[in-house]
Design an enzyme around this catalytic site. Structure first.
Site, short mmCIF file in Angstrom:
data_model
loop_
_atom_site.label_atom_id
_atom_site.label_comp_id
_atom_site.label_asym_id
_atom_site.label_seq_id
_atom_site.Cartn_x
_atom_site.Cartn_y
_atom_site.Cartn_z
N GLY A 1 0.74 -1.65 -0.07
CA GLY A 1 0.21 0.00 0.09
C GLY A 1 1.21 1.25 -0.12
O GLY A 1 2.09 0.76 -0.26
N TYR B 1 -14.96 2.90 10.76
CA TYR B 1 -13.70 3.35 11.28
C TYR B 1 -12.75 3.57 12.06
O TYR B 1 -11.61 3.12 12.13
CB TYR B 1 -13.81 4.52 9.67
CG TYR B 1 -11.84 4.30 9.69
CD1 TYR B 1 -10.74 3.32 9.07
CD2 TYR B 1 -11.28 5.34 10.02
CE1 TYR B 1 -9.43 3.23 9.05
CE2 TYR B 1 -9.40 5.59 9.92
CZ TYR B 1 -9.06 4.43 9.19
OH TYR B 1 -7.70 4.14 8.64
#
Length: 322
Positions: A11, A153
């Site tokens: 990532g 989240y």
């Protein structure tokens, strides 16, 4: 030099971290499942510079695969883990909270269990400034109450911190939880605000901007974050929660203005109402990170945005020596 396992290593942050670890002589085991949250080819592009490095090992594994993860730790004699893998983004978490709970909480538990049984005792966990919610007592200190997350989240990141502390108390896994503040730089996820704004300004297309532009963020350049992670790997003792930010706040309108300066173009803005889950302000107090890690962010917003622009304009990228 030791062997470091990096979850989410293909990532944005993980690839920048991997490059630095390899340059410092470490062996890096990258675990990534190349999810379709965004185009997997973006991740492959992230790792092109070092894919053939002899001390780099890429494994396509989901962090929820506990048995496979434990075997990797044992086979490669992993000495420490940097846990970056997660489903990211506030707004998508509101639409699909069960996936975030499964990956971010269940996945973190899997990492901790794998470490427990493989005998790995050092962890750096990527948490988020989102755990602070709409706290008005800026700059945010690690001692603040964080019991009112405004998105799933944020909740999953706070739960991850609590799991890490629990595993330190029960099983001696020494952990630094790093609350990262709006990380940007070359390779940033394409849906993130700065990447999105920059691409639209360069293309001359209108871009959606939520709110009146007075909301503000502590934007932190990725290499400053990487320096904090590396320092954490060296320093990790016991359990700590640490802010990694720039300690500077920039309003959304100021950000757009700076992007216009850097690109020498005018942004075409489509103003929309505020979005659920978005907070008005993030601002890191980095006193603790300075004291424990010697952390000192060095990159101004203007410098960082210029570097992103150069990357988008296909500036040459030097591969690592092998």
């Amino acid at each position: 030099m030791g062997t470091i396992l990096v979850t989410g290593g293909a990532g944005f942050i993980g690839s920048h971290l991997t490059k630095r670890l390899l340059l410092e002589g470490h062996t890096v085991v990258c675990v990534d499942n190349f999810t379709y949250t965004y185009d997997p080819f973006v991740k492959w592009d992230h790792i092109n510079a070092f894919r053939n490095h002899p001390q780099y090992h890429l494994l396509s594994i989901d962090i929820r695969e506990k048995t496979a993860l434990q075997k990797v730790m044992e086979d490669y004699q992993v000495e420490a883990v940097v846990h970056l893998a997660a489903l990211a983004g506030v707004r998508p978490s509101i639409q699909n909270p069960s996936a975030y709970v499964d990956v971010n909480i269940g996945g973190t538990l899997s990492v901790l269990e794998s470490m427990r049984y493989a005998g790995v005792r050092k962890l750096v966990f990527a948490s988020s400034s989102s755990v602070y919610g709409d706290d008005s007592r800026a700059p945010f200190q690690e001692t603040a109450e964080v019991n009112q997350p405004v998105s799933p989240y944020a909740l999953t990141k706070r739960a991850g911190e609590m799991l890490c502390e629990n595993y330190f108390r029960l099983h001696g896994i020494e952990t630094y939880c790093l609350r990262l503040f709006t990380v940007y730089g070359p390779g940033q996820r394409p849906e993130m605000a700065i990447s999105y704004f920059l691409r639209n300004i360069l293309a001359g297309t209108p871009m959606d901007v939520f709110g009146d532009g007075t909301s503000a963020r502590d934007y932190t350049y990725v290499e400053d974050i990487v320096a904090g992670i590396l320092a954490s790997l060296d320093a990790v003792r016991g359990f700590e929660i640490l802010n990694l930010g720039s300690a500077r706040i920039i309003s959304l309108n100021e950000l757009i203005g700076t992007l216009e300066e850097v690109t020498e173009r005018t942004a075409l803005v489509n103003r929309l109402s505020d979005q659920p889950g978005d907070v008005r302000l993030t601002h890191a107090d980095i006193t603790k990170a300075r004291r424990i890690l010697g952390y000192q962010p060095a990159t101004s917003l203007h410098q960082g945005l210029n570097t992103m622009l150069e990357a988008l304009n296909h500036a040459p990228i030097n591969a690592l020596p092998v």
